[in-house]
Scaffold this active site. Structure first.
Site, PDB file in Angstrom:
ATOM      1  N   ASP A  12       0.852  -1.190   0.000  1.00 15.81           N
ATOM      2  CA  ASP A  12       0.000   0.000   0.000  1.00 15.81           C
ATOM      3  C   ASP A  12       0.888   1.240   0.000  1.00 15.81           C
ATOM      4  O   ASP A  12       1.697   1.430   0.905  1.00 15.81           O
ATOM      5  CB  ASP A  12      -0.856  -0.062   1.278  1.00 15.81           C
ATOM      6  CG  ASP A  12      -1.852   1.067   1.372  1.00 15.81           C
ATOM      7  OD1 ASP A  12      -1.669   2.112   0.700  1.00 15.81           O
ATOM      8  OD2 ASP A  12      -2.821   0.904   2.132  1.00 15.81           O
ATOM      9  N   ASN A  26      -6.947  12.543 -10.552  1.00 22.13           N
ATOM     10  CA  ASN A  26      -7.668  12.905 -11.776  1.00 22.13           C
ATOM     11  C   ASN A  26      -7.575  14.420 -11.933  1.00 22.13           C
ATOM     12  O   ASN A  26      -7.119  15.114 -11.032  1.00 22.13           O
ATOM     13  CB  ASN A  26      -9.103  12.387 -11.771  1.00 22.13           C
ATOM     14  CG  ASN A  26      -9.897  12.924 -10.611  1.00 22.13           C
ATOM     15  OD1 ASN A  26      -9.911  14.124 -10.365  1.00 22.13           O
ATOM     16  ND2 ASN A  26     -10.530  12.041  -9.861  1.00 22.13           N
ATOM     17  N   GLY A  34      -9.635   4.451  -6.157  1.00 20.22           N
ATOM     18  CA  GLY A  34      -8.314   3.830  -6.273  1.00 20.22           C
ATOM     19  C   GLY A  34      -7.302   4.413  -5.308  1.00 20.22           C
ATOM     20  O   GLY A  34      -7.612   4.735  -4.161  1.00 20.22           O
ATOM     21  N   ASP A  36      -5.936   7.300  -5.297  1.00 23.28           N
ATOM     22  CA  ASP A  36      -6.306   8.671  -4.952  1.00 23.28           C
ATOM     23  C   ASP A  36      -7.177   8.684  -3.690  1.00 23.28           C
ATOM     24  O   ASP A  36      -6.898   9.420  -2.715  1.00 23.28           O
ATOM     25  CB  ASP A  36      -7.077   9.261  -6.144  1.00 23.28           C
ATOM     26  CG  ASP A  36      -7.201  10.769  -6.117  1.00 23.28           C
ATOM     27  OD1 ASP A  36      -6.578  11.404  -5.251  1.00 23.28           O
ATOM     28  OD2 ASP A  36      -7.922  11.310  -6.968  1.00 23.28           O
ATOM     29  N   SER A 124      -2.230   4.842 -14.061  1.00 22.63           N
ATOM     30  CA  SER A 124      -3.123   4.552 -15.203  1.00 22.63           C
ATOM     31  C   SER A 124      -3.557   3.093 -15.335  1.00 22.63           C
ATOM     32  O   SER A 124      -4.337   2.779 -16.229  1.00 22.63           O
ATOM     33  CB  SER A 124      -2.511   5.001 -16.552  1.00 22.63           C
ATOM     34  OG  SER A 124      -2.523   6.403 -16.667  1.00 22.63           O
ATOM     35  N   THR A 125      -3.061   2.209 -14.452  1.00 21.57           N
ATOM     36  CA  THR A 125      -3.387   0.785 -14.656  1.00 21.57           C
ATOM     37  C   THR A 125      -4.672   0.352 -13.957  1.00 21.57           C
ATOM     38  O   THR A 125      -5.057  -0.814 -14.056  1.00 21.57           O
ATOM     39  CB  THR A 125      -2.249  -0.131 -14.171  1.00 21.57           C
ATOM     40  OG1 THR A 125      -2.146  -0.009 -12.740  1.00 21.57           O
ATOM     41  CG2 THR A 125      -0.935   0.222 -14.830  1.00 21.57           C
ATOM     42  N   GLY A 126      -5.310   1.265 -13.233  1.00 23.24           N
ATOM     43  CA  GLY A 126      -6.538   0.909 -12.520  1.00 23.24           C
ATOM     44  C   GLY A 126      -7.755   1.351 -13.296  1.00 23.24           C
ATOM     45  O   GLY A 126      -8.071   0.810 -14.367  1.00 23.24           O
ATOM     46  N   ILE A 127      -8.393   2.391 -12.791  1.00 22.74           N
ATOM     47  CA  ILE A 127      -9.618   2.915 -13.409  1.00 22.74           C
ATOM     48  C   ILE A 127      -9.340   3.343 -14.864  1.00 22.74           C
ATOM     49  O   ILE A 127     -10.228   3.261 -15.713  1.00 22.74           O
ATOM     50  CB  ILE A 127     -10.145   4.100 -12.554  1.00 22.74           C
ATOM     51  CG1 ILE A 127     -10.527   3.586 -11.152  1.00 22.74           C
ATOM     52  CG2 ILE A 127     -11.345   4.782 -13.212  1.00 22.74           C
ATOM     53  CD1 ILE A 127     -10.603   4.662 -10.076  1.00 22.74           C
ATOM     54  N   TYR A 128      -8.102   3.744 -15.156  1.00 20.79           N
ATOM     55  CA  TYR A 128      -7.755   4.212 -16.505  1.00 20.79           C
ATOM     56  C   TYR A 128      -7.326   3.080 -17.460  1.00 20.79           C
ATOM     57  O   TYR A 128      -6.957   3.344 -18.609  1.00 20.79           O
ATOM     58  CB  TYR A 128      -6.702   5.324 -16.441  1.00 20.79           C
ATOM     59  CG  TYR A 128      -7.231   6.661 -15.922  1.00 20.79           C
ATOM     60  CD1 TYR A 128      -8.591   6.847 -15.646  1.00 20.79           C
ATOM     61  CD2 TYR A 128      -6.386   7.743 -15.724  1.00 20.79           C
ATOM     62  CE1 TYR A 128      -9.073   8.058 -15.169  1.00 20.79           C
ATOM     63  CE2 TYR A 128      -6.867   8.965 -15.255  1.00 20.79           C
ATOM     64  CZ  TYR A 128      -8.211   9.115 -14.978  1.00 20.79           C
ATOM     65  OH  TYR A 128      -8.683  10.329 -14.515  1.00 20.79           O
TER      66      TYR A 128
HETATM   67  P1  ADP Z   1      -5.671   5.315 -12.502  1.00 21.45           P
HETATM   68  O1  ADP Z   1      -6.922   6.129 -12.538  1.00 21.45           O
HETATM   69  O2  ADP Z   1      -4.428   6.131 -12.838  1.00 21.45           O
HETATM   70  O3  ADP Z   1      -5.784   4.054 -13.272  1.00 21.45           O
HETATM   71  P2  ADP Z   1      -6.062   3.872  -9.963  1.00 21.45           P
HETATM   72  O4  ADP Z   1      -5.923   4.418  -8.592  1.00 21.45           O
HETATM   73  O5  ADP Z   1      -7.402   3.414 -10.407  1.00 21.45           O
HETATM   74  O6  ADP Z   1      -5.448   5.006 -10.942  1.00 21.45           O
HETATM   75  O7  ADP Z   1      -5.070   2.656 -10.148  1.00 21.45           O
HETATM   76  C1  ADP Z   1      -3.678   2.770 -10.293  1.00 21.45           C
HETATM   77  C2  ADP Z   1      -3.020   1.587  -9.609  1.00 21.45           C
HETATM   78  O8  ADP Z   1      -2.971   1.823  -8.201  1.00 21.45           O
HETATM   79  C3  ADP Z   1      -3.759   0.257  -9.785  1.00 21.45           C
HETATM   80  O9  ADP Z   1      -2.797  -0.758 -10.040  1.00 21.45           O
HETATM   81  C4  ADP Z   1      -4.428   0.050  -8.430  1.00 21.45           C
HETATM   82  O10 ADP Z   1      -4.596  -1.325  -8.121  1.00 21.45           O
HETATM   83  C5  ADP Z   1      -3.372   0.658  -7.527  1.00 21.45           C
HETATM   84  N1  ADP Z   1      -3.765   1.019  -6.169  1.00 21.45           N
HETATM   85  C6  ADP Z   1      -4.998   1.226  -5.628  1.00 21.45           C
HETATM   86  N2  ADP Z   1      -4.892   1.524  -4.313  1.00 21.45           N
HETATM   87  C7  ADP Z   1      -3.559   1.507  -4.015  1.00 21.45           C
HETATM   88  C8  ADP Z   1      -2.796   1.721  -2.832  1.00 21.45           C
HETATM   89  N3  ADP Z   1      -3.370   2.020  -1.655  1.00 21.45           N
HETATM   90  N4  ADP Z   1      -1.423   1.608  -2.905  1.00 21.45           N
HETATM   91  C9  ADP Z   1      -0.821   1.308  -4.074  1.00 21.45           C
HETATM   92  N5  ADP Z   1      -1.485   1.106  -5.221  1.00 21.45           N
HETATM   93  C10 ADP Z   1      -2.838   1.195  -5.196  1.00 21.45           C
END
Ligand code: ADP
Length: 167
Positions: A12, A26, A34, A36, A124-128
């Site tokens: 984390d 964003n 995520g 953020d 960018s690998t999550g919601i994006y």
């Molecule tokens: P984006 O909108 O840039 O894709 P996200 O937050 O949705 O951003 O995801 C980016 C990455 O961060 C993903 O791999 C997600 O699993 C990861 N993530 C989410 N929460 C945490 C956290 N607490 N610590 C580290 N990585 C995280």
């Protein structure tokens, strides 16, 4: 060319004891899901208060994709949060340069703040929805030349960790 130590941690990002934590924000800068959401939850209201000030001032139109801006880290163990906006994945348009910009601009800003150590999430690998292997390759290339001593990629799940840590 300066050579920093690059490490990979499964975990984390809000727990990291580094000078700068990078937020995959964003463009509104006013919080989201995520990583953020996690940073604002754990860092407390001070971070959002500074983000609001940025929006009221120079960043009235929000933060553009690829740009980076710094705030306090509030209650986090880091000194600063650097917020950067990753590009949304597109199958029809190559946005790789913007993803590289996120990393470069975050590193440059961290160096300006006097930071020696920085932690990045997999921007960018999550919601994006950016494919993880490709995001890992772009991130790696982008952080090769820096004044900082330590770059730590903090990956939230095993699949993302494997993509980043693979030699
Ligand atoms: P984006 O909108 O840039 O894709 P996200 O937050 O949705 O951003 O995801 C980016 C990455 O961060 C993903 O791999 C997600 O699993 C990861 N993530 C989410 N929460 C945490 C956290 N607490 N610590 C580290 N990585 C995280």
């Amino acid at each position: 060319m300066d050579v920093a130590t690059i490490e990979y941690v499964l975990g984390d990002i809000t727990e990291q004891e580094v000078d700068v934590i990078v937020n995959a924000a964003n463009s509104s800068l006013l919080g989201g899901g995520g990583v953020d959401g996690a940073i604002h939850r754990k860092g407390g209201p001070e971070i959002l208060a500074e983000c609001r000030k940025l929006r009221a001032g120079h960043y009235g139109g929000g933060l553009k994709t690829g740009q980076a801006v710094a705030t306090t880290a509030g209650r986090l163990r880091a000194r600063h949060v650097v917020h950067t906006v990753g590009p949304v994945w597109s199958a029809t348009e190559d946005r790789s340069a913007l993803l590289a910009d996120c990393h470069r601009n975050s590193l440059d800003l961290a160096a300006e703040l006097g930071a020696r150590t920085i932690a990045f999430p997999a921007i960018s690998t999550g919601i994006y929805r950016w494919p993880v292997e490709d995001a890992a390759r772009i991130a790696h290339e982008a952080v090769q030349d820096t004044e900082l001593d330590l770059i730590r990629f903090v990956l939230f799940d095993q699949r993302t960790y494997d993509a980043f840590a693979r030699p």
